[in-house]
Design a protein around this motif. Structure first.
Motif, PDB file in Angstrom:
ATOM      1  N   MET A   1      -3.214   6.308 -16.135  1.00  0.00           N
ATOM      2  CA  MET A   1      -3.210   4.855 -16.278  1.00  0.00           C
ATOM      3  C   MET A   1      -1.833   4.414 -16.789  1.00  0.00           C
ATOM      4  O   MET A   1      -1.294   5.005 -17.711  1.00  0.00           O
ATOM      5  CB  MET A   1      -4.287   4.407 -17.267  1.00  0.00           C
ATOM      6  N   ASP A   2      -1.281   3.340 -16.218  1.00  0.00           N
ATOM      7  CA  ASP A   2       0.027   2.849 -16.620  1.00  0.00           C
ATOM      8  C   ASP A   2      -0.004   2.336 -18.052  1.00  0.00           C
ATOM      9  O   ASP A   2      -0.987   1.718 -18.496  1.00  0.00           O
ATOM     10  CB  ASP A   2       0.451   1.725 -15.671  1.00  0.00           C
ATOM     11  N   ILE A   3       1.089   2.546 -18.782  1.00  0.00           N
ATOM     12  CA  ILE A   3       1.153   2.177 -20.193  1.00  0.00           C
ATOM     13  C   ILE A   3       0.956   0.679 -20.404  1.00  0.00           C
ATOM     14  O   ILE A   3       0.327   0.253 -21.379  1.00  0.00           O
ATOM     15  CB  ILE A   3       2.497   2.641 -20.818  1.00  0.00           C
ATOM     16  N   SER A   4       1.474  -0.138 -19.481  1.00  0.00           N
ATOM     17  CA  SER A   4       1.325  -1.591 -19.626  1.00  0.00           C
ATOM     18  C   SER A   4      -0.131  -2.016 -19.499  1.00  0.00           C
ATOM     19  O   SER A   4      -0.594  -2.926 -20.197  1.00  0.00           O
ATOM     20  CB  SER A   4       2.181  -2.326 -18.597  1.00  0.00           C
ATOM     21  N   LEU A   5      -0.874  -1.367 -18.612  1.00  0.00           N
ATOM     22  CA  LEU A   5      -2.298  -1.658 -18.469  1.00  0.00           C
ATOM     23  C   LEU A   5      -3.045  -1.252 -19.737  1.00  0.00           C
ATOM     24  O   LEU A   5      -3.925  -1.969 -20.212  1.00  0.00           O
ATOM     25  CB  LEU A   5      -2.871  -0.932 -17.253  1.00  0.00           C
ATOM     26  N   ILE A   6      -2.670  -0.100 -20.286  1.00  0.00           N
ATOM     27  CA  ILE A   6      -3.283   0.354 -21.542  1.00  0.00           C
ATOM     28  C   ILE A   6      -3.034  -0.669 -22.649  1.00  0.00           C
ATOM     29  O   ILE A   6      -3.945  -0.993 -23.442  1.00  0.00           O
ATOM     30  CB  ILE A   6      -2.716   1.732 -21.952  1.00  0.00           C
ATOM     31  N   ILE A   7      -1.808  -1.201 -22.707  1.00  0.00           N
ATOM     32  CA  ILE A   7      -1.468  -2.180 -23.745  1.00  0.00           C
ATOM     33  C   ILE A   7      -2.297  -3.452 -23.597  1.00  0.00           C
ATOM     34  O   ILE A   7      -2.822  -3.993 -24.584  1.00  0.00           O
ATOM     35  CB  ILE A   7       0.043  -2.504 -23.697  1.00  0.00           C
ATOM     36  N   TYR A  70      -4.865  -1.130  -7.558  1.00  0.00           N
ATOM     37  CA  TYR A  70      -4.540  -1.626  -6.224  1.00  0.00           C
ATOM     38  C   TYR A  70      -3.332  -2.555  -6.274  1.00  0.00           C
ATOM     39  O   TYR A  70      -2.507  -2.566  -5.353  1.00  0.00           O
ATOM     40  CB  TYR A  70      -5.738  -2.356  -5.617  1.00  0.00           C
ATOM     41  N   VAL A  71      -3.253  -3.345  -7.338  1.00  0.00           N
ATOM     42  CA  VAL A  71      -2.129  -4.271  -7.474  1.00  0.00           C
ATOM     43  C   VAL A  71      -0.871  -3.520  -7.897  1.00  0.00           C
ATOM     44  O   VAL A  71       0.198  -3.699  -7.311  1.00  0.00           O
ATOM     45  CB  VAL A  71      -2.467  -5.381  -8.496  1.00  0.00           C
ATOM     46  N   ILE A  72      -1.005  -2.671  -8.904  1.00  0.00           N
ATOM     47  CA  ILE A  72       0.147  -1.905  -9.390  1.00  0.00           C
ATOM     48  C   ILE A  72       0.672  -0.976  -8.298  1.00  0.00           C
ATOM     49  O   ILE A  72       1.885  -0.846  -8.103  1.00  0.00           O
ATOM     50  CB  ILE A  72      -0.232  -1.100 -10.648  1.00  0.00           C
ATOM     51  N   GLY A  73      -0.243  -0.342  -7.567  1.00  0.00           N
ATOM     52  CA  GLY A  73       0.157   0.591  -6.514  1.00  0.00           C
ATOM     53  C   GLY A  73       0.914  -0.080  -5.393  1.00  0.00           C
ATOM     54  O   GLY A  73       1.826   0.508  -4.803  1.00  0.00           O
ATOM     55  N   ASN A  74       0.560  -1.337  -5.087  1.00  0.00           N
ATOM     56  CA  ASN A  74       1.218  -2.050  -3.993  1.00  0.00           C
ATOM     57  C   ASN A  74       2.457  -2.818  -4.431  1.00  0.00           C
ATOM     58  O   ASN A  74       3.419  -2.935  -3.662  1.00  0.00           O
ATOM     59  CB  ASN A  74       0.238  -3.034  -3.344  1.00  0.00           C
ATOM     60  N   LEU A  75       2.433  -3.354  -5.649  1.00  0.00           N
ATOM     61  CA  LEU A  75       3.496  -4.256  -6.077  1.00  0.00           C
ATOM     62  C   LEU A  75       4.331  -3.744  -7.238  1.00  0.00           C
ATOM     63  O   LEU A  75       5.461  -4.189  -7.431  1.00  0.00           O
ATOM     64  CB  LEU A  75       2.896  -5.623  -6.469  1.00  0.00           C
ATOM     65  N   GLY A  76       3.769  -2.843  -8.048  1.00  0.00           N
ATOM     66  CA  GLY A  76       4.473  -2.397  -9.240  1.00  0.00           C
ATOM     67  C   GLY A  76       3.992  -3.144 -10.476  1.00  0.00           C
ATOM     68  O   GLY A  76       3.218  -4.109 -10.391  1.00  0.00           O
ATOM     69  N   MET A  77       4.476  -2.738 -11.635  1.00  0.00           N
ATOM     70  CA  MET A  77       3.994  -3.296 -12.886  1.00  0.00           C
ATOM     71  C   MET A  77       4.448  -4.732 -13.171  1.00  0.00           C
ATOM     72  O   MET A  77       3.631  -5.572 -13.565  1.00  0.00           O
ATOM     73  CB  MET A  77       4.384  -2.371 -14.056  1.00  0.00           C
ATOM     74  N   PRO A  78       5.741  -5.084 -12.995  1.00  0.00           N
ATOM     75  CA  PRO A  78       6.140  -6.471 -13.309  1.00  0.00           C
ATOM     76  C   PRO A  78       5.327  -7.529 -12.547  1.00  0.00           C
ATOM     77  O   PRO A  78       4.830  -8.483 -13.168  1.00  0.00           O
ATOM     78  CB  PRO A  78       7.628  -6.510 -12.949  1.00  0.00           C
ATOM     79  N   PRO A  79       5.140  -7.408 -11.207  1.00  0.00           N
ATOM     80  CA  PRO A  79       4.310  -8.394 -10.517  1.00  0.00           C
ATOM     81  C   PRO A  79       2.857  -8.391 -11.013  1.00  0.00           C
ATOM     82  O   PRO A  79       2.221  -9.454 -11.061  1.00  0.00           O
ATOM     83  CB  PRO A  79       4.379  -7.953  -9.045  1.00  0.00           C
ATOM     84  N   ILE A  81       1.835  -7.872 -14.079  1.00  0.00           N
ATOM     85  CA  ILE A  81       1.807  -8.646 -15.323  1.00  0.00           C
ATOM     86  C   ILE A  81       1.941 -10.141 -15.025  1.00  0.00           C
ATOM     87  O   ILE A  81       1.262 -10.977 -15.632  1.00  0.00           O
ATOM     88  CB  ILE A  81       2.931  -8.174 -16.270  1.00  0.00           C
ATOM     89  N   ILE A  82       2.806 -10.480 -14.068  1.00  0.00           N
ATOM     90  CA  ILE A  82       2.972 -11.886 -13.682  1.00  0.00           C
ATOM     91  C   ILE A  82       1.659 -12.454 -13.153  1.00  0.00           C
ATOM     92  O   ILE A  82       1.259 -13.570 -13.509  1.00  0.00           O
ATOM     93  CB  ILE A  82       4.084 -12.028 -12.633  1.00  0.00           C
TER      94      ILE A  82
END
Length: 207
Positions: A1-7, A70-79, A81-82
């Motif tokens: 799991m990505d750290i930003s999602l964990i946060i 699905y969102v992180i995998g397609n767009l990455g973390m910054p989008p 969060i946006i």
């Protein structure tokens, strides 16, 4: 799991548990129309990290955990969060717009932000299966049900925030990936129909 999602999940849990055990904290930061109109706009943001109970928190965080990849995998973390924060704001802005004269209206929960992520995932993966049906079909049914719930006012579910979050997820995702209009045209058009219906009903004073 990505750290930003964990946060994000951790912040929701920490703030919610504080609210479970401290009613004055809960009341201070919940969405409350009267207080917001009196100048406490911070509630438009903080209310999205409070939840009514553990079941409410668990459902939202589980949904976020399932759809975020699905969102992180397609767009990455910054989008991602946006979209999350943008959907949060869209949900509460629509709630404020439609309930601005109900000074006692209260709401909490990350549902608007989470639904925005769900709709972003559906746009990016329109054939993603949800409850044994294609994601875009689920999205249409969900938005139509939200319109019904907004009109009926028969439960304590924040249908307006859900709908606003879905609009946020829809618009921000397309702005991030405009080629979706040509790549997933059918899903983009079909998911727009309930949004158009909502605005027509609002214009006609039917909400």
């Amino acid at each position: 799991m990505d750290i930003s999602l964990i946060i994000i999940i951790a912040i929701n849990c920490l703030v919610s548990f504080k609210g479970f055990n401290d009613l004055s904290f809960f009341r201070k930061y919940e969405f409350h129309v009267g207080s917001i109109r009196a100048g406490e706009q911070i509630r438009m943001f903080t209310s999205a990290f409070l939840h009514v109970d553990i079941a409410h928190l668990a459902f939202n965080m589980l949904t976020l955990y399932l759809f975020a990849p699905y969102v992180i995998g397609n767009l990455g973390m910054p989008p991602f969060i946006i979209i999350y924060l943008g959907s949060l704001i869209f949900g509460n802005l629509l709630t404020m717009l439609l309930h601005k004269n109900d000074y006692n209206y209260r709401a909490v929960g990350a549902s608007g932000a989470v639904i925005g992520i769900v709709y972003a995932g559906i746009l990016l993966e329109p054939n993603l299966e949800i409850y044994f049906m294609p994601g875009y079909i689920f999205g249409i049914i969900y938005l139509l049900y939200s319109i019904y719930g907004m009109r009926a006012k028969a439960d304590n579910i924040g249908h307006t925030a859900h709908f606003g979050g879905a609009i946020g997820g829809y618009l921000i995702t397309i702005s991030q990936v405009p080629q979706l209009v040509s790549q997933n045209t059918l899903a983009v058009i079909l998911l727009a129909i309930p949004i158009i219906i909502l605005f027509i009903m609002a214009k006609l004073g039917k909400l």
